[in-house]
Structures are given as structure tokens and as C-alpha cells.
Write a protein that holds these residues in place. Structure first.
Motif, mmCIF file in Angstrom:
data_model
loop_
_atom_site.group_PDB
_atom_site.id
_atom_site.type_symbol
_atom_site.label_atom_id
_atom_site.label_comp_id
_atom_site.label_asym_id
_atom_site.label_seq_id
_atom_site.Cartn_x
_atom_site.Cartn_y
_atom_site.Cartn_z
ATOM 1 N N ARG A 1 0.838 -1.200 0.000
ATOM 2 C CA ARG A 1 0.000 0.000 0.000
ATOM 3 C C ARG A 1 0.874 1.250 0.000
ATOM 4 N N ARG B 1 -1.746 8.237 -2.060
ATOM 5 C CA ARG B 1 -2.281 8.657 -3.359
ATOM 6 C C ARG B 1 -1.219 9.377 -4.195
ATOM 7 N N GLU C 1 -5.631 1.811 -1.139
ATOM 8 C CA GLU C 1 -6.663 1.125 -0.369
ATOM 9 C C GLU C 1 -6.302 -0.319 -0.042
ATOM 10 N N ASN D 1 -5.047 -3.725 1.655
ATOM 11 C CA ASN D 1 -4.786 -4.145 3.027
ATOM 12 C C ASN D 1 -3.335 -4.606 3.136
#
Length: 264
Positions: A195, A198, A220, A222
Motif C-alpha cells: 500500500r 495517493r 486502499e 490491506n
């Protein structure tokens, strides 16, 4: 003793189309990274006859996990790190030997380069080598793409003594992507992303030519999910740690820091 009677097996006849219908399950080859949404194994060819550049953007948990799986392939690892205490005892615990995992606490010094050369010079298809840079740029690294298969000249030709050769892979592990990361992404043969933010997703997707929906998904993910990007395609996967990996490394995490794993 009475002699045993001759064994009579006989034979069977079947149609060619029946034989063609017989299939064997494929477990993949190379380094197992995890499983896709259909529970199919996702692996990548980490070691090749030409040097390979790999970039991992993620935390300590996934770095340990991949290191353990690389050792399971029979490879040797040289790790350059500024936090050697985190890797203390990793080699003997995971392999039962002292010569498969070398920790080099200094980066860029003559002793560090010599320590790497002592292992990489004997790399072969039967005993490949991973040189892992835990959170930094290899010293004297060649310009982006210089050591890539098919590029004009190799990293060694360009004056980079740490550039990977045959059956060697150089893995850079970064906790995050900065404004100058685009060249490192585009130069890598293999990219694995945990992850990211942005802003980082925008950098990664622009450098790797990934679609907008991938850019939206990366922030987003996990902790157990990864994106594998190769020259041919990108694939989503779950690292799917085994019970042994979970016991020693704990639950999946994106954190860059961590205490030494339990090696009982």
C-alpha cells in the motif's frame, strides 16, 4: 523358498483424445509471492542468466517474508542495511547454516563492496544470489536502465561494481516513493508494491504506465495485498503467509520499523 510367479501387468488401450485430456496441476515456478483472487499461485522468475533489478516498496514484514522465501529457493542473500540488529541471526535461524545469509552493516565502503563480491562471484543457476539493499541506493549505481537485460552495456561496464551479473538479482527495498523515484521504478525488471499513498500511486502509475483504476486501488490495499509489475503485466495478489511465517513474523504489516522476529 518357492520362487514367485511372474508378474503379469497386461496393458490398456485408450483413445488419444482421452490422453490429451489428462492434466497435471501447475504450482508455478520461481519465487512464490502469493496467490491471486482465484487462489492460483503467483510466482516470478527472480534469477536469470542475465542480471535482474527488482524494486520493493513496502515495510519490514514483507521484506522478511520475501527474504525467507528466497532462501527457500536455495539462493544466498547479501543484505546491506543500516539496521543490522533487525537481521541478527536471520540466516542461521532460517537455514541452519552460517554461509547463506550475510549481513553487511555498512553501505558504500570498500569492505561492503568486497563482502558482496566474495559471494556474488560464484553465483550460478544452482546457487543464485540476491543482493538486498534495505532502504537505500546501492553505492555507485549505474544510470537507470543501464544494468537491464537488453540495455546497451551492463552496470559493470558503466562503472557500477554492485550491478548484478548472471544468476544475480539486486533488490532495493524502499519504505516509500519520493519525487525522484520514477527512474528507479522504470529501470526495474520487477516491481512489487505494498500500500502507498495517493501521491505515491500517481508517481508509480505514471512511471509504470498503469491504468487509473490501479492508481485508485493502491492506497486502499490491506497489509497482505501486493501489486506485482513485470514487463508483461501487473497482477494483484495476496502474500498468504504460512502458519510458520505468521508465527515468526507476526501479522501482516505495512510498517517500516519492527522488533526482531521471534525465532524460537
Amino acid at each position: 523358498m518357492r520362487p514367485l510367479p511372474a508378474l503379469r501387468i497386461g496393458h490398456h488401450v485408450t483413445a488419444p483424445e482421452t490422453v490429451r485430456a489428462i492434466t497435471l496441476p501447475s504450482l508455478g515456478a520461481g519465487l512464490l509471492l502469493g496467490y491471486d483472487e482465484d487462489s492460483r499461485p503467483v510466482s516470478t522468475r527472480l534469477f536469470r542468466p542475465t542480471g535482474t533489478e527488482m524494486l520493493l516498496v513496502g515495510g519490514l514484514w514483507i521484506t522478511r517474508l520475501l527474504a525467507l522465501r528466497v532462501l527457500a529457493l536455495g539462493a544466498r542473500i547479501v543484505i546491506h542495511t543500516d539496521r543490522p540488529e533487525i537481521w541478527l541471526g536471520f540466516g542461521p535461524w532460517s537455514t541452519g547454516r552460517q554461509d547463506r545469509f550475510t549481513v553487511v552493516p555498512s553501505v558504500g565502503t570498500p569492505s561492503a563492496v568486497a563482502a558482496t563480491a566474495a559471494v556474488t562471484t560464484s553465483a550460478s543457476a544452482a546457487a543464485p544470489v540476491l543482493v538486498l539493499y534495505d532502504g537505500g541506493q546501492p553505492p555507485g549505481a549505474a544510470p537507470p536502465g543501464a544494468g537491464m537485460p537488453g540495455a546497451p552495456g551492463s552496470g559493470r561496464d558503466r562503472g557500477d561494481p554492485t550491478a548484478p551479473g548472471a544468476w544475480q538479482t539486486r533488490l532495493r527495498v524502499l519504505p516509500d516513493l519520493g519525487p525522484r523515484s520514477a527512474s528507479a521504478l522504470s529501470a526495474a525488471d520487477l516491481v512489487v508494491l505494498q500500500r502507498i499513498s495517493r501521491a505515491e500511486a500517481a508517481v508509480a502509475c505514471a512511471a509504470l504506465h498503469l491504468p487509473e483504476h490501479t492508481e485508485a486501488a493502491l492506497p486502499e490495499l490491506n497489509d497482505e495485498m501486493l501489486l506485482l509489475h513485470t514487463a508483461s503485466a501487473g497482477r494483484w495478489l495476496w502474500s498468504a503467509p504460512t502458519s510458520v511465517e505468521q508465527r515468526h513474523f507476526g501479522p501482516s504489516s505495512r510498517s517500516w520499523d519492527g522488533s526482531p522476529p521471534d525465532r524460537r
